[in-house]
Design an enzyme around this catalytic site. Structure first.
Site, mmCIF file in Angstrom:
data_model
loop_
_atom_site.group_PDB
_atom_site.id
_atom_site.type_symbol
_atom_site.label_atom_id
_atom_site.label_comp_id
_atom_site.label_asym_id
_atom_site.label_seq_id
_atom_site.Cartn_x
_atom_site.Cartn_y
_atom_site.Cartn_z
ATOM 1 N N HIS A 177 0.631 -1.170 0.022
ATOM 2 C CA HIS A 177 0.079 0.232 0.604
ATOM 3 C C HIS A 177 0.770 0.988 0.301
ATOM 4 O O HIS A 177 0.600 2.470 -0.704
ATOM 5 C CB HIS A 177 -0.524 0.198 1.937
ATOM 6 C CG HIS A 177 -1.465 0.917 1.479
ATOM 7 N ND1 HIS A 177 -3.453 0.047 0.536
ATOM 8 C CD2 HIS A 177 -1.864 2.248 1.453
ATOM 9 C CE1 HIS A 177 -3.945 1.558 0.672
ATOM 10 N NE2 HIS A 177 -3.012 2.418 1.659
ATOM 11 N N HIS A 198 -10.430 2.346 -0.886
ATOM 12 C CA HIS A 198 -10.793 1.446 0.653
ATOM 13 C C HIS A 198 -12.099 0.207 0.688
ATOM 14 O O HIS A 198 -12.964 0.612 1.076
ATOM 15 C CB HIS A 198 -11.728 2.344 1.653
ATOM 16 C CG HIS A 198 -10.673 3.023 2.730
ATOM 17 N ND1 HIS A 198 -11.132 3.477 3.885
ATOM 18 C CD2 HIS A 198 -9.291 2.977 2.962
ATOM 19 C CE1 HIS A 198 -10.367 3.445 4.857
ATOM 20 N NE2 HIS A 198 -9.316 3.394 4.659
#
Lengths: 735, 230, 80
Positions: free
Chosen positions: A45, A91
């Site tokens: 990430h 998300h």
């Protein structure tokens, strides 16, 4: 290396090789806190370790680009001393675990990315993908995500103006929640994250730190197993009210000259924000952990550094401005604490009780972050399918009603009516059409914006699919009359350690790059979400594109609904009747097969430029891009969007040509680069098209109340509208 | 004298209503922070929409106890026109300046769309540019717009002509299908007994500009501008 | 000492959230769920040492802010 200590049992997601590199950098065994910092900074990430090699190939420059990828968001010049600042971010994993809070904090995070840079957010968009409607979790996830997106945006008072919602069984265990924010700033008031200068105060503002979402960034970088339900405690809770205060306080402080650098605390919280600021500013940062405002007692340095509590920012101020800044934040009832100082050590140092509890050299922490050239295999090419290979029913109207009354193409009104899409008083084109158009406050110009991706095309041919995602977003922005400026991308894929998944990523990045280049629409920001897999079953490759364009005079914008009867309907662009990978094919055969429609970038550009000129010249009364479902669906959507007149009848169409190709291919083919437009000055359209060398064919007229397509019975527009509006509310109510 | 717009932490339609007021009156309103204890001289007070205090506890409950609301109450009681839109209506109800309360929408969902409103009172300072029975199209955007009052209060509202707007269909018929939130008697807006305090859930300030899709809200601001200029 | 406050809707006031919970419970095959009313629970830590004074103070809080007595009832429990 001389380290003989046994390696920890839990490497926090780091590989053995990565751990060895850490031992080299540190020259000793890292303690628990230090290992945690390496783990999040080197997570997929934060480090983009699987995708970086390929992202570097994307075009990122252009005369309009003020800031490309690498900051919190991309910055594009929109003229008159103003800039559009925007980014899209995923998300996905948190939203699957807790749909309301996951989606809400996704919106909160992307808003912070944009206002961190000095912009007032003016619009939110999203791209949502859910599993099959039949899957037992889908209804609950749709309801929760939509409420969460709305809950956050509505409360903070930024309109949610557009997006996509799609269903496919490949998302059953991994939904996608991609949120995009567009903001506007003055070009001379843009804020960056480089903490240049030593002896400067490092300031923490916003909410207090709790144990929320620790290791969220590493969760975003791991596959789900069946125990996903057990991961609930790591989900953060959003507080849009506090974010509204933080937004106003930051903008108030930004109007002064107190800020050297500012960075939002998103994924990996205080760790990634402090490391970014130190690294970009080429300085060291010392943080006194005891001074961090804390919501819970007994938090360790590890927990404080890795917490993903929301609504927090880290700033570096000019010395002596602390009191003035503190007053602003206290007025807005927010925490404000000087928690550290920049220095020339080049290290991130943490103090606890006056003792150094962690000490990491920043340059290698950032520079030695792994970058993998993962093995990949290209997606095998598929055969081209001729329209005549797919059956046609007697009345194509039956296919049309099935498509527009089903999950793929039904009205999304149920979704966007839960979003405040008008607050801030500048929404000129509302959701439901091609692109949304938001006026730049206090001016006559506007920003058009849209998000797009057709994952079934990308799966069939990642290169064409990547091109198509960019082309369709560009086309949507064009269809209201705006000039596309730049894009942001959100690359959602399965496990990159599988060569065929990596091949999807490589191919779609290549296709995107080609399209961005050809359409002069560089990538200025983006996000990568990998490991969207459950038990080895990956999602369809979903590289979402968000495109932003500018329009000098919003009064000239054109919307998609038919405006009046008696106008000529044209198709701009060439129709070949491409049914491979089409919704028609899936409806008739139950399968998505063959090659997807190719994107001719040269034609795409020529066709779009013509449409934009026709709109600027006031020649068009309506314009809609042709995408899923082809011409038949595009024309039907324009009819369904028309307002019932005083006499109660909507506006339909009579299509009076005999196609020179198979009629079902003509009606439902998904050839790219096309628009349906209407005009009351058909000669002007034909002349301009001929001059530009663009195919523009008059196919019929707008009429009252009914829609008649080739090989169909006349269908009442009111009936179509009712059918189109029914599916989603009925589906959601059935739970 | 300029109008005053009260700003609470979490207000988010303060700018929108200021734009509409300035367009109608030619001058910007005074923006008054909730912690002030006194109002500037003004002949019109607007409590705007938004999510004051995040709508935590109950919509409008905490804002109703802000320092500035004592001054607003005093001025309302003295006859100054007070307009509460959306969250502003919720705040005025919580502050006791208007009867009843706004509860969670019957659908339990936030709703943002244009609705049709029937003007029930055209003789107030707010509605004098409309005619009784006229149908307006203005948007709603709320989660808690479900108006409720006990039967006695409702009777008093009806007897006293305090219902200012009702949700209706395009033809002006007050129907259940036209009710976006479950409000009792399709009530969209009410005035106090003296007629100088109006609370309404729909947002007239959002359709006061032709570029935004309609201008049915504009006459309210024009009428107010004329009234306070006179 | 601590005050525990339950805030509930008055009888006769429509409770759409309660109704939705009831439907969901029935959907999950919990038989015999006849009615659901939902409310709020608030805990307040108080410096006061006298139970009755604390109760009076909290009642005042309920009247002024915590409950809307147009539609809500409140119930106070003081624990040492």
């Amino acid at each position: 290396m001389s380290n003989t200590e046994p390696r920890p049992e839990d490497l926090m997601g780091l590989s053995d090789g990565e751990y060895d590199t850490i031992l080299d950098i540190m020259g000793r065994t890292p303690n628990f806190t230090e290992l945690g910092i390496f783990s999040v900074m080197w997570s997929e990430h934060c480090s983009y370790k699987s995708s970086k090699k390929w992202l570097k190939t994307l075009p990122i420059d252009g005369p309009q680009v003020i800031q490309g990828p690498g900051e919190n968001a991309g910055v594009v010049d929109i003229g008159d001393g103003q800039a559009a600042i925007f980014k899209i971010e995923s998300h996905n994993h948190p939203s699957f675990i807790e749909p309301y809070q996951g989606a809400a904090t996704g919106v909160g995070g992307i808003l912070r990315d944009v206002f961190t840079m000095g912009a007032r957010p003016v619009a939110n968009l999203n791209a949502l993908r859910f599993g099959s409607p039949d899957h037992p979790k889908t209804r609950h996830l749709v309801g929760g995500v939509v409420a969460g997106v709305g809950g956050y945006g509505n409360c903070i008072g930024v309109p949610t103006v557009g997006g996509e919602v799609n269903f496919d069984p490949s998302y059953n265990g991994n939904i996608l929640v991609n949120a995009m924010t567009v903001g506007i700033a003055s070009t001379d008031k843009i804020f960056y994250s480089a903490a240049a200068g030593v002896g400067l105060p490092v300031v923490y503002v916003g909410s207090k730190t709790g144990r929320d979402g620790i290791h969220g960034a590493t969760m975003a970088s791991a596959e789900f197993a069946d125990d996903a339900d057990e991961k609930r405690p790591t989900v953060q809770v959003g507080d849009p009210f506090t974010e509204k205060l933080l937004l106003e306080a930051c903008l108030e402080l930004m109007a002064t000259d107190a800020i050297v650098a500012i960075q939002d605390m998103g994924a990996a919280g205080l760790t990634s924000s402090s490391v970014e600021m130190a690294s970009k500013g080429d300085v060291g940062i010392e943080l006194d952990i005891d001074r961090v405002p804390q919501r819970e007692t007994g938090m360790s340095a590890y927990e404080i550094m890795l917490s993903e509590s929301q609504e927090r920012m880290l700033m570096v101020l000019h010395p002596g401005r602390e009191d003035m800044a503190r007053k602003i934040f206290e007025k807005w009832e927010l925490d404000f604490a000087v928690i550290g100082v920049t220095n020339d050590s080049g290290h991130l140092t943490l103090l606890e009780g006056g003792e150094t509890s962690a000490d990491i050299p920043v340059p290698p922490l950032v520079a030695a972050a792994p970058e993998y050239d993962r093995p990949w295999t290209p997606t095998p090419p598929r055969p081209v399918i001729n329209a005549t290979e797919i059956d046609a029913p007697d009345d194509l109207g039956d296919v049309l009603t099935a498509l527009i009354g089903g999950p793929e193409l039904c009205s999304r009104r149920w979704v966007w009516e839960q979003y405040d899409h008008m607050v801030m008083g500048d929404t000129v084109v509302r959701p439901g059409g091609d692109a949304a158009l938001v006026r730049v406050h206090g001016t006559g110009k506007g920003l058009a914006m849209a998000t797009d991706c057709s994952p079934r095309y990308v799966f069939a041919n990642p290169i064409e699919g990547g091109r198509q995602a960019v082309a369709e977003a560009w086309r949507n922005v064009t269809a209201v009359g705006a000039t596309p400026l730049a894009v942001t991308n959100n690359l959602n894929f399965g496990n990159p350690e599988r060569p065929e998944i990596m091949g999807q990523l490589v191919g779609s990045v290549q296709g995107m790059g080609e399209a961005c280049e050809a359409l002069d629409c560089p990538v200025v920001s983006g996000n990568v979400s990998l490991y969207n897999e459950t038990n080895g079953s990956g999602i369809l490759p979903t590289p979402v594109i968000g495109c932003v364009g500018v329009m000098a005079d919003v009064a000239k914008a054109v919307t998609s609904e038919f405006k009046a009867v008696g106008e000529t309907i044209f198709v701009i662009g060439e129709t070949q009747g491409w049914l491979g990978c089409s919704l028609y094919q899936r409806h008739m055969t139950g399968d998505v097969a063959g090659a997807p429609p190719p994107v001719n970038l040269e034609a795409e550009r020529k066709n779009g430029d013509l449409v934009r000129h026709l709109i600027a010249d006031g020649v068009l009364t309506a314009c809609h891009d042709v995408s899923d479902g082809g011409l038949a669906v595009a024309i039907t959507e324009m009819a369904m969007a028309s307002e019932a007149s005083e006499k109660g009848a909507e506006i339909g169409a009579e299509i009076n040509i005999s196609p020179d190709i198979a009629t079902h291919g003509w009606a439902f083919g998904e050839d790219q680069g096309r628009y349906v437009v209407t005009s009351s000055a058909p000669e002007a359209v034909s002349a301009a098209a001929a001059a530009a060398g663009v195919p523009a064919r008059a196919i019929g007229m707008t009429v009252a109340a009914t829609l008649t397509l080739p090989s169909t019975r006349p269908i009442s527009v009111a009936e179509l509208k009712a059918l189109n509006e029914r599916w989603l509310p009925d589906y959601m109510a059935a739970g | 004298m300029p109008a005053a717009v009260i700003v609470f932490p979490g207000s988010n339609c303060d700018r929108d209503v200021a734009v509409a007021l300035e367009a109608a009156s030619g001058r910007p309103p005074a923006m008054v922070w909730h912690q002030e204890s006194a109002l500037p001289p003004s002949d019109l007070i607007v409590v705007p929409g938004g999510f004051s205090y995040g709508d935590y506890l109950r919509s409008g409950a905490m804002a109703a106890h802000s320092p500035i609301m004592r001054a607003v109450t005093a001025r309302a009681n003295a006859g100054t026109p007070v307009l509460g839109i959306c969250n502003g209506f919720q705040i005025l109800a919580e502050a006791g300046l208007l009867p009843g309360i706004l509860m969670r929408n019957a659908s339990l969902k936030f709703v943002c769309r244009d609705v049709d409103l029937r003007v029930e009172r055209a003789d107030t300072v707010f509605t004098s540019a409309y005619t009784q029975g006229e149908v307006l199209r203005v948007p709603v955007a709320h989660h808690d717009g479900n108006y409720f009052a006990d039967p006695d209060t409702l009777q008093r509202l009806q007897d006293g002509g305090q219902i200012a707007f009702r949700y209706c269909d395009a033809g002006g018929n007050v129907t259940a299908a036209a009710n976006p939130n479950g409000s009792i008697e399709n009530i969209a807006g009410i005035v106090n007994a003296a007629g100088n305090v109006l609370g309404m859930m729909p947002h007239p300030e959002r359709l006061a500009d032709p570029l935004l899709g309609g201008t049915d809200g504009a006459p309210m601001f024009t009428a107010l501008a004329e009234a306070i200029a006179a | 000492m601590k005050a525990r406050i339950h805030i509930t809707l008055k009888n006769g006031v429509l409770d759409p959230q309660g109704k939705a919970i009831q439907q969901a419970l029935t959907g999950l095959a919990f038989d015999g769920v006849e009615e659901v009313r939902q409310g709020k629970y608030i805990e307040i830590e108080l410096a006061a040492s006298d139970t009755e004074a604390a109760r009076a103070q909290v009642a005042d809080m309920c009247e002024k802010l915590l409950a809307n007595t147009v539609i809500e009832n409140y119930d106070i429990e003081i624990v040492a």
